[in-house]
Design a protein around this motif. Structure first.
Motif, short mmCIF file in Angstrom:
data_model
loop_
_atom_site.label_atom_id
_atom_site.label_comp_id
_atom_site.label_asym_id
_atom_site.label_seq_id
_atom_site.Cartn_x
_atom_site.Cartn_y
_atom_site.Cartn_z
N ASN A 943 6.01 20.58 13.33
CA ASN A 943 6.79 19.43 13.81
C ASN A 943 6.23 18.14 13.22
O ASN A 943 5.99 17.15 13.91
N GLU A 944 6.03 18.17 11.91
CA GLU A 944 5.40 17.05 11.21
C GLU A 944 6.32 15.85 11.16
O GLU A 944 7.47 15.94 10.74
N PRO A 945 5.85 14.67 11.59
CA PRO A 945 6.68 13.47 11.50
C PRO A 945 6.64 12.88 10.10
O PRO A 945 5.74 13.16 9.29
N GLY A 946 7.61 12.03 9.80
CA GLY A 946 7.58 11.21 8.60
C GLY A 946 7.09 9.83 8.99
O GLY A 946 7.68 9.16 9.84
N ILE A 947 5.98 9.38 8.38
CA ILE A 947 5.34 8.13 8.78
C ILE A 947 5.14 7.25 7.55
O ILE A 947 4.59 7.69 6.54
N ARG A 948 5.59 6.01 7.65
CA ARG A 948 5.24 4.98 6.68
C ARG A 948 4.40 3.93 7.37
O ARG A 948 4.65 3.57 8.53
N TYR A 949 3.40 3.42 6.67
CA TYR A 949 2.54 2.39 7.26
C TYR A 949 2.24 1.33 6.22
O TYR A 949 2.40 1.54 5.00
N GLN A 950 1.78 0.18 6.72
CA GLN A 950 1.51 -0.97 5.84
C GLN A 950 0.04 -1.30 5.90
O GLN A 950 -0.47 -1.78 6.91
N GLY A 951 -0.65 -1.00 4.81
CA GLY A 951 -2.06 -1.33 4.70
C GLY A 951 -2.96 -0.35 5.43
O GLY A 951 -3.89 0.21 4.86
N SER A 952 -2.73 -0.15 6.72
CA SER A 952 -3.55 0.71 7.56
C SER A 952 -2.64 1.63 8.36
O SER A 952 -1.53 1.25 8.75
N PHE A 953 -3.12 2.86 8.64
CA PHE A 953 -2.32 3.82 9.40
C PHE A 953 -1.94 3.28 10.77
O PHE A 953 -0.91 3.65 11.33
N SER A 954 -2.77 2.39 11.32
CA SER A 954 -2.47 1.83 12.64
C SER A 954 -1.26 0.90 12.60
O SER A 954 -0.68 0.60 13.64
N ARG A 955 -0.86 0.44 11.40
CA ARG A 955 0.30 -0.43 11.27
C ARG A 955 1.49 0.39 10.73
O ARG A 955 1.91 0.25 9.59
N GLN A 956 2.01 1.25 11.57
CA GLN A 956 3.13 2.10 11.18
C GLN A 956 4.42 1.29 11.21
O GLN A 956 4.75 0.67 12.21
N ILE A 957 5.13 1.28 10.09
CA ILE A 957 6.41 0.60 10.03
C ILE A 957 7.57 1.56 10.26
O ILE A 957 8.70 1.13 10.50
N GLU A 958 7.30 2.86 10.17
CA GLU A 958 8.32 3.85 10.47
C GLU A 958 7.64 5.13 10.94
O GLU A 958 6.68 5.60 10.32
N HIS A 959 8.14 5.68 12.03
CA HIS A 959 7.63 6.94 12.57
C HIS A 959 8.84 7.73 13.05
O HIS A 959 9.55 7.31 13.94
N GLU A 960 9.07 8.89 12.42
CA GLU A 960 10.27 9.65 12.74
C GLU A 960 9.94 11.13 12.83
O GLU A 960 9.27 11.70 11.97
N THR A 961 10.40 11.77 13.91
CA THR A 961 10.16 13.18 14.16
C THR A 961 11.49 13.91 14.13
O THR A 961 12.51 13.40 14.61
N PHE A 962 11.48 15.14 13.57
CA PHE A 962 12.73 15.86 13.29
C PHE A 962 12.82 17.20 14.00
O PHE A 962 13.90 17.78 14.07
N GLY A 963 11.70 17.75 14.45
CA GLY A 963 11.73 19.02 15.15
C GLY A 963 11.60 20.21 14.22
O GLY A 963 11.56 20.09 12.99
N ARG A 964 11.54 21.38 14.82
CA ARG A 964 11.44 22.65 14.09
C ARG A 964 12.83 23.23 13.90
O ARG A 964 13.72 23.00 14.70
#
Length: 974
Positions: A943-964
């Motif tokens: 159930n891996e999400p798709g994550i985009r971040y800016q500069g640091s992982f703590s600054r996620q600009i997009e977090h999306e989960t899709f399911g199995r």
């Protein structure tokens, strides 16, 4: 370079034929034939050699081969294929005649059953075919081959290719879409069907999710460019080889049906497809028809966030505090599908002549319903040093106790969009081709027409805003301490007697009547590219430098015309008032369907109905309340044409130790763009042309260290041309600021020179190991940039010289490099199990793995050094499998390290990255008999999400989960 190529062509084509013909008549003939498995299935890629000579050939797609310039008399043939015993066969060759043979290979002693047995060993079948094609190739390739049932382990080509070494993929909502080869931008990877390059609906950047894997019998990834490939193939080419009716000994039919679901939202998915093939008229005509359809319903859990150094923050330490000006949830309900139809008619009057007509249509459709809620955190915020402000919201104000990750904001505005989007990406490609063998000559020709469409015709899009009254807006409590969850909670906003605000009771629901109507639009867009290709390749067998040589020369003509048009109708409060209609609320199109996701939102909402929204827009349209949106068509309509005339010459010289492939390609490219430029007098037509000529030399050395080991060394060149929308002259200017913006018809290609060194070991019992290193030197990399001068008079008018204005556009910047290491390993463990005395069932285990370590650097226009976008520094794939007694199981794990998505402004917030991705997939199959196979697939088990971040992982600009996803079904094979 030009003179050397001409001398080589003249010497080989004109100086030697007479001598060769004399030798041919005096003491040479030919050997032709077919290579099969014991089951009768045709084996492509088998290597056939005359013992004690440099005469060698490789069997083609229908298992046939032809050896030319074979000395007359008794000769010994050696035929090798991965997973089969090497065959030795004696043949007598008469001068000037062709001896025909048929070679049936037998499985190696290590195999206790035939590898090709109608799908009972799908992993062994596909792996053996892929390794043999790789081994027989005269350039650096990786191959994915379908099993005998014609199946791949993945639904689309991007997902299938993602398991190969050196491949990273870009995903959209969890689905593999773009392919990047060895750290290069995805736009440097070209697409071909049966050796003919075709254009993608998106232009240079091919969307491989448009293409279902079911249409391919094999997919060849060519990483080293040879002169017979277009010069725009910088990183590599994905060549999809479709099925032919002559791939099979007679009638063939395969059917597939599956059904399943996604655990997030419990959306359904299904897959149906198959093909039928047969020959008639004494096996001289063949026809193959195929079709497939894969569809899935899904939802996503999503949040997106922006970051800034807030100008409102005037307190000490503001330089290092990073605030979120907005955060939002995009809550999708999606139906995605892949559909394909294909057909091929082929005529083979004899083994030396063939003519075919093939047609392929593929479509990717995305129907998307999106509830989006944007919480505008900085709306109406004031500077913290403004002592007269009374309506303080609390944004970026540490004096109230707020921090960048926790706090309370008063009167927060909510912006909402309820969009029903429908988009289609399709490729319709048609090829008429022929292959003709005439003694020592072979002529291949292709005529192709391809239409690539990107079409969008959404029923409607709508936008809604909070009212201006603070007390009708919510107070928002935010908590961003967990980077994987952007959490907000809503409360009533209370105005205190002194003009300040405080938090009231909880508002756990966004009412469908609390937001004001802003607009409703309907967008009709079509980007269509028509491509025409004429291609001729001529092979001639001769003796060069005392060695058997295949001299190839040819030419290619490509013309591609992309036309983009867009019309947008809009309804606004003003148009409704003018028509005497009242503004709607979200309640007018809302439904009572419960929330399908699992994200702890902190608030409730209502889904909307696409049918209700479409009917509402239709009523407004009928009442005359819709108008054409100003500028939408003019700013987005354009036409760009590209004409490429190319010629090449190359040779493959065979020695007893291997072969060398060398030559060069010459290309002339002409681009013409037409668009509308925004001027003081309105939109005026502009037309700009540009042309250039380039030479692309390359050389490839393939050394057979011994029977099972190869060393490959290559040097190659290429150039990636700018995309069509980047070349369009859609200029606009500002006389006050003296600046022009728009596309750049004069942008030059991004150029690369590369070298590859690879070692390959084809180990016993179908084992394989390879290690390789690659390096590309880059120049003229394209960036968004502001040039000091426009440099053209096309916008001059009324005595104003705008050629000296600055120019905001895309242009060529500095250089850079790509370098890396690749490792691949596969090994069935049956030999080891047998060697240590384990029972027969234990010999079904095996392992496959690959690793890519990549480093890329480029210099940006502002002088910074960054990675190339899309280049993952580390990728690995590991698969464990088991095959025995008709049962096949494979567990596959993919890991891709974070990579650069886009370059930021250079401040402390940083560039944008896609985060690490880990995927676990499971595939199970059981062959009841030679005709019936059951299967079950489980994808994204982590159930891996798709994550985009800016500069640091703590600054996620997009977090999306899709399911199995789970799919089970049956396959029939006759």
């Amino acid at each position: 370079m030009h003179s050397a190529l001409f001398a080589l062509a003249t010497a080989t084509v004109f100086a030697s034929p007479a001598a060769q013909a004399q030798t041919q008549v005096a003491g040479e003939g030919r050997v032709g034939g077919t290579v099969t498995a014991p089951s009768g299935d045709l084996l492509r890629g088998a290597q056939i050699r005359i013992e004690g000579s440099d005469v060698v050939a490789v069997s083609d797609n229908d298992g046939q081969f032809m050896l030319s310039r074979v000395p007359a008399g008794g000769q010994q043939l050696t035929v090798s294929y991965v997973g089969f015993e090497t065959a030795h066969q004696t043949v007598t060759v008469a001068p000037g005649e062709t001896a025909q043979v048929r070679v049936a290979l037998q499985p190696t002693a290590a195999e206790n059953e035939d590898i090709v047995v109608s799908g009972s060993r799908p992993i062994a079948e596909s792996e053996a075919a892929a390794l043999q094609l790789k081994r027989a190739s005269t350039s650096l390739v990786d191959v994915i081959a379908a099993d005998s049932v014609g199946r791949f382990p993945d639904q689309n080509i991007a997902a299938a290719v993602s398991r190969l070494p050196g491949v990273s993929v870009g995903r959209d909502q969890g689905q593999e879409r773009y392919i990047s080869l060895r750290g290069s931008p995805s736009s440097w990877t070209t697409l071909a069907f049966d050796g003919v390059n075709v254009i993608s609906p998106e232009g240079r950047e091919t969307r491989f999710d448009t293409i279902p894997s079911s249409i391919a019998s094999q997919t060849v990834v060519r990483k080293a460019v040879t002169p017979d490939m277009p010069g725009e193939t910088v990183a590599g080419n994905i060549n999809i080889i479709t099925r032919s009716p002559f791939d099979y000994p007679g009638f063939k039919m395969a059917l597939d049906g599956g059904y399943g679901f996604n655990d997030l939202g419990n959306g359904k998915q299904y897959n149906v497809g198959g093909f039928v093939s047969d020959r008639f008229a004494n096996d001289t005509f063949g026809i193959l028809l195929g079709a497939s359809r894969y569809e899935r319903d899904m939802v996503t859990d999503n949040f997106e966030t922006d970051y800034e150094i807030a100008t409102e923050d005037r307190q000490p330490g503001r330089e290092t505090r990073i605030w979120r000006p907005e955060t939002q949830n995009k809550l999708y309900r999606l139906t995605r599908s892949n559909t394909s139809f294909s057909g091929r008619l082929e005529w083979r009057p004899n083994t030396n002549q063939r003519v075919f007509l093939s047609s392929i249509y593929t479509q990717f459709r995305d129907d998307e319903l999106r509830n989006a809620y944007v919480f505008d955190l900085d709306q109406d915020a004031v500077r913290t040093d403004n002592t007269t402000a009374t309506n303080r919201t609390g944004y970026a104000d540490i004096r109230t106790g707020n921090t960048p990750v926790q706090g309370t904001l008063y009167g927060s505005e909510i912006q909402s969009t309820l969009n029903s989007n429908s988009s289609r990406q399709s490729i319709f490609t048609n090829t008429l081709g022929g292959e003709h063998e005439l003694d020592t000559w072979k002529v291949n020709w292709r005529l192709n027409y391809t239409r690539a469409d990107a079409r969008s015709k959404p029923p409607f899009q709508s936008s809604w805003l909070s009212p201006t009254d603070f007390t009708r807006r919510p107070t928002l409590v935010y908590d961003f301490t967990d980077p994987n969850l952007s959490r907000v909670q809503l409360y009533d906003t209370i105005r205190n007697p002194d003009g300040t605000y405080s938090r009231g009771r909880a508002r756990p629901f966004i009412s469908p009547t609390e937001l004001d109507f802003a607009s409703m639009t309907r967008n009709d867009q079509l980007d269509r590219t028509n491509g025409y290709t004429a291609k001729l390749d001529v092979d001639h067998n001769l003796s060069l430098f005392g060695a058997d040589t295949v001299f190839r020369f040819g030419g290619e003509y490509d013309k591609r015309v992309k036309r983009s048009r867009r019309t947008t109708l809009e309804v606004t409060p003003d148009t409704l008032e003018a028509a005497g209609l009242t503004a709607p609320t979200q309640a007018d199109i809302s439904i009572d369907t419960p929330y399908k996701g699992k994200l702890p939102l902190g608030y409730g909402f209502k889904y909307f109905s696409s049918e209700l929204g479409e009917a509402l827009f239709d009523r407004y349209l009928a009442a005359g309340a819709a108008q054409v949106q100003e500028g939408a068509s003019e700013e987005n309509d354009y036409r760009v044409s590209e004409e490429v005339i190319a010629g090449y010459a190359m040779a493959t010289t065979y020695f007893d130790w291997g072969n060398i492939v060398y030559g060069a390609r010459l290309e002339n490219v002409k681009n013409t763009g037409a668009a509308l430029a925004l001027t003081d007098d309105g939109y005026l037509p502009v037309r700009v042309s540009n042309s250039f000529t380039s030479v692309y030399p390359s050389v490839h050395l393939n050394w057979d260290i011994n029977r099972n080991m190869k060393l490959r060394l290559s040097g190659n060149t290429g150039a990636a041309r700018p995309d069509y929308d980047q070349l369009r002259p859609n200029f606009s200017y500002d006389d006050t600021d003296q600046v022009i913006s728009g596309g750049n018809p004069n942008a030059k290609p991004e150029r690369a020179k590369g070298v590859d060194l690879y070692f390959e070991w084809y180990m016993p019992s179908r084992g394989f190991f390879s290690a390789g290193a690659y390096y590309k030197d880059l120049k003229d990399i394209l960036y968004d940039i502001e040039l000091t001068q426009f440099g053209s008079d096309v916008l001059n008018s009324s005595g104003v010289d705008r050629s000296i204005y600055s120019f905001q556009t895309i242009s060529n910047g500095g250089g850079g490099h790509i370098k890396g290491l690749e490792f691949a390993f596969s090994q069935p463990l049956e030999g080891l199990a047998r060697g240590i005395g384990l029972p027969a069932w234990a010999g079904g285990f095996g392992v496959q793995a690959n690793l890519t370590i990549n480093n890329s650097k480029a210099t940006t226009p502002d002088g910074r050094t960054t990675d190339l976008p899309g280049a993952s520094p580390l990728i690995y794939n590991v698969s464990g499998y088991y095959e025995r007694y008709g049962f096949s199981a494979r567990l596959s794990y993919q890991w891709q390290q974070a990579y650069l998505d886009s370059i930021g402004s250079g401040d402390i917030i940083g560039d944008t990255y896609w985060a690490d991705v880990a995927r676990l997939d499971l595939s199970l199959r059981y062959s009841i008999n030679a005709n019936v196979q059951l299967y079950a697939d489980a994808n994204n088990l982590t159930n891996e999400p798709g994550i985009r971040y800016q500069g640091s992982f703590s600054r996620q600009i997009e977090h999306e989960t899709f399911g199995r996803r789970y799919l089970a079904g049956v396959r029939l094979n006759f």
